[in-house]
Design an enzyme around this catalytic site. Structure first.
Site, PDB file in Angstrom:
ATOM      1  N   GLY A  11       0.831  -1.212   0.000  1.00 35.59           N
ATOM      2  CA  GLY A  11       0.000   0.000   0.000  1.00 35.59           C
ATOM      3  C   GLY A  11       0.857   1.251   0.000  1.00 35.59           C
ATOM      4  O   GLY A  11       1.873   1.305   0.674  1.00 35.59           O
ATOM      5  N   ALA A  22      15.627  10.431   0.035  1.00 39.17           N
ATOM      6  CA  ALA A  22      16.709  10.272   1.015  1.00 39.17           C
ATOM      7  C   ALA A  22      17.634   9.116   0.612  1.00 39.17           C
ATOM      8  O   ALA A  22      18.861   9.213   0.746  1.00 39.17           O
ATOM      9  CB  ALA A  22      16.118  10.034   2.403  1.00 39.17           C
ATOM     10  N   ARG A  72       0.929  -4.906  -5.979  1.00 39.72           N
ATOM     11  CA  ARG A  72       0.943  -6.172  -5.254  1.00 39.72           C
ATOM     12  C   ARG A  72       1.278  -7.216  -6.318  1.00 39.72           C
ATOM     13  O   ARG A  72       0.622  -7.296  -7.345  1.00 39.72           O
ATOM     14  CB  ARG A  72      -0.413  -6.408  -4.582  1.00 39.72           C
ATOM     15  CG  ARG A  72      -0.661  -5.325  -3.513  1.00 39.72           C
ATOM     16  CD  ARG A  72      -1.589  -5.757  -2.410  1.00 39.72           C
ATOM     17  NE  ARG A  72      -1.309  -5.002  -1.190  1.00 39.72           N
ATOM     18  CZ  ARG A  72      -1.921  -3.848  -0.843  1.00 39.72           C
ATOM     19  NH1 ARG A  72      -2.851  -3.344  -1.610  1.00 39.72           N
ATOM     20  NH2 ARG A  72      -1.600  -3.245   0.280  1.00 39.72           N
ATOM     21  N   ASP A 103       4.744  -5.057   6.220  1.00 39.09           N
ATOM     22  CA  ASP A 103       5.254  -6.383   6.589  1.00 39.09           C
ATOM     23  C   ASP A 103       5.189  -7.387   5.437  1.00 39.09           C
ATOM     24  O   ASP A 103       6.061  -8.249   5.324  1.00 39.09           O
ATOM     25  CB  ASP A 103       4.556  -6.922   7.844  1.00 39.09           C
ATOM     26  CG  ASP A 103       3.064  -7.062   7.658  1.00 39.09           C
ATOM     27  OD1 ASP A 103       2.482  -6.299   6.885  1.00 39.09           O
ATOM     28  OD2 ASP A 103       2.477  -7.958   8.296  1.00 39.09           O
ATOM     29  N   THR A 126       3.886   2.625   5.832  1.00 36.13           N
ATOM     30  CA  THR A 126       2.488   2.197   5.844  1.00 36.13           C
ATOM     31  C   THR A 126       1.699   3.121   6.764  1.00 36.13           C
ATOM     32  O   THR A 126       2.216   3.528   7.811  1.00 36.13           O
ATOM     33  CB  THR A 126       2.321   0.728   6.320  1.00 36.13           C
ATOM     34  OG1 THR A 126       0.955   0.528   6.719  1.00 36.13           O
ATOM     35  CG2 THR A 126       3.194   0.387   7.504  1.00 36.13           C
ATOM     36  N   ASP A 128      -0.693   2.320   8.547  1.00 32.45           N
ATOM     37  CA  ASP A 128      -1.308   1.578   9.660  1.00 32.45           C
ATOM     38  C   ASP A 128      -0.516   1.654  10.974  1.00 32.45           C
ATOM     39  O   ASP A 128      -1.057   1.356  12.029  1.00 32.45           O
ATOM     40  CB  ASP A 128      -1.475   0.094   9.288  1.00 32.45           C
ATOM     41  CG  ASP A 128      -2.429  -0.091   8.121  1.00 32.45           C
ATOM     42  OD1 ASP A 128      -3.205   0.841   7.844  1.00 32.45           O
ATOM     43  OD2 ASP A 128      -2.407  -1.169   7.491  1.00 32.45           O
ATOM     44  N   ASP A 130       1.624  -0.402  12.110  1.00 28.74           N
ATOM     45  CA  ASP A 130       1.414  -1.727  12.706  1.00 28.74           C
ATOM     46  C   ASP A 130       2.682  -2.577  12.700  1.00 28.74           C
ATOM     47  O   ASP A 130       2.615  -3.803  12.686  1.00 28.74           O
ATOM     48  CB  ASP A 130       0.289  -2.458  11.943  1.00 28.74           C
ATOM     49  CG  ASP A 130       0.604  -2.627  10.463  1.00 28.74           C
ATOM     50  OD1 ASP A 130       1.583  -2.022   9.988  1.00 28.74           O
ATOM     51  OD2 ASP A 130      -0.125  -3.365   9.780  1.00 28.74           O
ATOM     52  N   MET A 170      -9.159   3.581   8.272  1.00 25.42           N
ATOM     53  CA  MET A 170      -8.391   2.424   7.777  1.00 25.42           C
ATOM     54  C   MET A 170      -7.611   1.730   8.898  1.00 25.42           C
ATOM     55  O   MET A 170      -7.535   2.226  10.023  1.00 25.42           O
ATOM     56  CB  MET A 170      -7.446   2.861   6.679  1.00 25.42           C
ATOM     57  CG  MET A 170      -8.137   3.031   5.352  1.00 25.42           C
ATOM     58  SD  MET A 170      -6.947   3.315   4.042  1.00 25.42           S
ATOM     59  CE  MET A 170      -7.956   2.967   2.619  1.00 25.42           C
ATOM     60  N   GLY A 171      -6.975   0.649   8.534  1.00 25.17           N
ATOM     61  CA  GLY A 171      -6.198  -0.155   9.488  1.00 25.17           C
ATOM     62  C   GLY A 171      -6.777  -1.558   9.474  1.00 25.17           C
ATOM     63  O   GLY A 171      -7.735  -1.834  10.181  1.00 25.17           O
ATOM     64  N   ARG A 172      -6.198  -2.412   8.668  1.00 26.94           N
ATOM     65  CA  ARG A 172      -6.788  -3.739   8.448  1.00 26.94           C
ATOM     66  C   ARG A 172      -6.845  -4.570   9.720  1.00 26.94           C
ATOM     67  O   ARG A 172      -7.899  -4.740  10.304  1.00 26.94           O
ATOM     68  CB  ARG A 172      -6.006  -4.486   7.367  1.00 26.94           C
ATOM     69  CG  ARG A 172      -6.199  -3.926   5.981  1.00 26.94           C
ATOM     70  CD  ARG A 172      -5.085  -4.350   5.071  1.00 26.94           C
ATOM     71  NE  ARG A 172      -3.778  -3.882   5.554  1.00 26.94           N
ATOM     72  CZ  ARG A 172      -2.625  -4.156   5.006  1.00 26.94           C
ATOM     73  NH1 ARG A 172      -2.571  -4.919   3.960  1.00 26.94           N
ATOM     74  NH2 ARG A 172      -1.497  -3.674   5.498  1.00 26.94           N
ATOM     75  N   GLY A 186     -11.561  13.187  20.102  1.00 28.40           N
ATOM     76  CA  GLY A 186     -12.535  13.211  21.196  1.00 28.40           C
ATOM     77  C   GLY A 186     -13.739  12.319  20.941  1.00 28.40           C
ATOM     78  O   GLY A 186     -14.876  12.680  21.268  1.00 28.40           O
ATOM     79  N   HIS A 253     -10.267   5.677   1.057  1.00 22.94           N
ATOM     80  CA  HIS A 253      -8.979   6.005   0.438  1.00 22.94           C
ATOM     81  C   HIS A 253      -8.604   7.479   0.554  1.00 22.94           C
ATOM     82  O   HIS A 253      -7.480   7.840   0.223  1.00 22.94           O
ATOM     83  CB  HIS A 253      -8.964   5.544  -1.017  1.00 22.94           C
ATOM     84  CG  HIS A 253      -8.694   4.077  -1.136  1.00 22.94           C
ATOM     85  ND1 HIS A 253      -9.686   3.132  -0.992  1.00 22.94           N
ATOM     86  CD2 HIS A 253      -7.548   3.393  -1.316  1.00 22.94           C
ATOM     87  CE1 HIS A 253      -9.150   1.933  -1.097  1.00 22.94           C
ATOM     88  NE2 HIS A 253      -7.858   2.056  -1.288  1.00 22.94           N
TER      89      HIS A 253
HETATM   90  P1  ADP Z   1       2.530  -4.373   2.603  1.00 23.52           P
HETATM   91  O1  ADP Z   1       3.981  -4.357   2.325  1.00 23.52           O
HETATM   92  O2  ADP Z   1       1.920  -3.001   2.595  1.00 23.52           O
HETATM   93  O3  ADP Z   1       2.200  -5.178   3.858  1.00 23.52           O
HETATM   94  P2  ADP Z   1       1.431  -6.554   0.921  1.00 23.52           P
HETATM   95  O4  ADP Z   1       1.078  -7.411   2.075  1.00 23.52           O
HETATM   96  O5  ADP Z   1       0.430  -6.372  -0.149  1.00 23.52           O
HETATM   97  O6  ADP Z   1       1.814  -5.061   1.355  1.00 23.52           O
HETATM   98  O7  ADP Z   1       2.770  -7.133   0.277  1.00 23.52           O
HETATM   99  C1  ADP Z   1       3.367  -6.505  -0.832  1.00 23.52           C
HETATM  100  C2  ADP Z   1       3.984  -7.529  -1.748  1.00 23.52           C
HETATM  101  O8  ADP Z   1       5.008  -8.252  -1.042  1.00 23.52           O
HETATM  102  C3  ADP Z   1       3.049  -8.622  -2.245  1.00 23.52           C
HETATM  103  O9  ADP Z   1       2.289  -8.208  -3.365  1.00 23.52           O
HETATM  104  C4  ADP Z   1       4.029  -9.714  -2.642  1.00 23.52           C
HETATM  105  O10 ADP Z   1       4.593  -9.451  -3.906  1.00 23.52           O
HETATM  106  C5  ADP Z   1       5.124  -9.571  -1.582  1.00 23.52           C
HETATM  107  N1  ADP Z   1       4.912 -10.571  -0.526  1.00 23.52           N
HETATM  108  C6  ADP Z   1       3.989 -10.534   0.463  1.00 23.52           C
HETATM  109  N2  ADP Z   1       4.053 -11.652   1.222  1.00 23.52           N
HETATM  110  C7  ADP Z   1       5.048 -12.414   0.701  1.00 23.52           C
HETATM  111  C8  ADP Z   1       5.617 -13.698   1.017  1.00 23.52           C
HETATM  112  N3  ADP Z   1       5.154 -14.422   2.044  1.00 23.52           N
HETATM  113  N4  ADP Z   1       6.622 -14.138   0.238  1.00 23.52           N
HETATM  114  C9  ADP Z   1       7.083 -13.423  -0.780  1.00 23.52           C
HETATM  115  N5  ADP Z   1       6.592 -12.224  -1.136  1.00 23.52           N
HETATM  116  C10 ADP Z   1       5.599 -11.712  -0.427  1.00 23.52           C
END
Ligand code: ADP
Length: 323
Positions: A11, A22, A72, A103, A126, A128, A130, A170-172, A186, A253
């Site tokens: 995202g 940077a 993605r 993550d 991100t 989030d 998180d 937001m925030g999954r 508030g 969004h």
């Molecule tokens: P974010 O980085 O915001 O958490 P996503 O969860 O959509 O976003 O992950 C971004 C991209 O990272 C995914 O589209 C995929 O290409 C790659 N990715 C996510 N999980 C894995 C995984 N377990 N192994 C390899 N690549 C991954």
């Protein structure tokens, strides 16, 4: 190390451009070349690399989104996709990679590093907030302020009409953004994935507020709440109480884009520079962060092996001040 790559993945978040800037300028200052990879891991698999210099990142510090774009990428989930990416990185003589994302992106970077000995450093980007390993992620402060502005506007009309509003932010899987929006705005109640009261309990809170003289109310609902989104919560409250005439706003969004705040730009500047210096120092499979105002490194695996939770005291504070 002579040449590195940089990409944004997952995202988008405001401040990612400041982070790219940077990375590019720090690398240049340290005598390294930088290739920007377009559309995250998709660009790695497709070989969409472009050389970047200090002037490629002029006037981007104040722009939301990401000039490298993001995606993605399904192919990267499979070892074959990552092998193609590694072959292209070798062909371009790229010796290290800065991955700006959340993550999910770190999982991809970790797999690439483990399978193909490609040093990767993650930069947390991100909205989030998180991710463990940093007090704040790039984009969080901007999204918080954007959602807060929406809440402030809604408060005006809620007060004028004596009305109850349910506002979805937001925030999954993480309620961090929602809870901080609630505290800063508030809110009368905040519903998060971590803390979702049963509907009768929420109704009780709303009645207590009304009996204490509140004529309007705002309930912040995190999109990943187990009770459903703001509409589902409003419907459930209406079905079980006299609060029939509420309104629902989904910030959606609108929270993602926009001019990054000063805090996000400063954080991005710091983390982007730290990521390059970490690669130069021979670090790999780590993310950069800021903790207690110090730059810190943590293993990439921390991002998914540990869960970031807001402390209970924050929710207690939200309740305390909503009386
Ligand atoms: P974010 O980085 O915001 O958490 P996503 O969860 O959509 O976003 O992950 C971004 C991209 O990272 C995914 O589209 C995929 O290409 C790659 N990715 C996510 N999980 C894995 C995984 N377990 N192994 C390899 N690549 C991954």
């Amino acid at each position: 190390m002579r040449r590195i790559g940089v990409l944004t993945s997952g995202g988008d978040a405001p401040g990612m451009n400041a982070a790219i800037r940077a990375v590019v300028r720090t690398a240049y200052a340290r005598g390294m070349e930088v290739f920007g990879v377009e559309r995250g891991f998709q660009g790695l698999v497709d070989g969409v690399f472009r050389p970047m210099g200090p002037r490629s990142v002029s006037s981007v510090i104040n722009r939301g989104g990401t000039i490298l774009r993001t995606a993605r990428c399904k192919a990267f989930l499979a070892p074959e996709g990552r092998a193609e990416a590694a072959a292209l990185l070798r062909q371009y003589e790229i010796e290290g990679l800065v991955v700006i994302g959340g993550d999910g992106s770190y999982r991809g970077a970790h797999a690439l590093g483990v399978e193909h000995s490609m040093p990767c450093v993650g930069v947390p980007g991100t909205i989030d907030n998180d991710i463990n390993g940093t007090d704040s992620t790039i984009g969080y402060d901007t999204a918080l302020n954007t959602a807060l502005e929406a809440i402030d506007r809604i408060r005006d009309t809620a007060d004028s009409h004596d009305r109850l509003f349910f506002v979805e932010v937001m925030g999954r899987e993480s309620g961090y953004l929602a809870l901080m929006c609630g505290i800063a705005g508030g809110a009368e109640a905040v519903i998060t994935p971590e803390d979702a009261p049963p509907i009768p309990e929420l109704v009780k809170q709303l009645r207590a507020g009304r009996d204490a003289g509140k004529r309007s109310g705002i309930v912040v609902v995190a999109e990943g709440s187990p009770l459903g989104g703001a509409q589902a919560v409003a419907d459930a409250v209406a079905a079980q109480s006299e609060f029939q005439d509420s309104r629902v706003v989904v910030a959606g969004h609108l929270q993602r884009g926009g001019v990054p705040t000063a805090s996000d730009r400063i954080l991005a500047a710091r983390l982007g520079a730290s990521a390059v210096d970490a690669l130069l120092a021979g670090e790999a499979d780590v993310m950069v962060g800021v903790s207690h105002n110090e730059s810190v490194l943590s293993p990439l695996t921390t991002a998914w092996e540990t869960e970031r939770r807001y402390g209970k005291t924050w929710m207690d504070l939200s309740h305390l001040l909503a009386t």
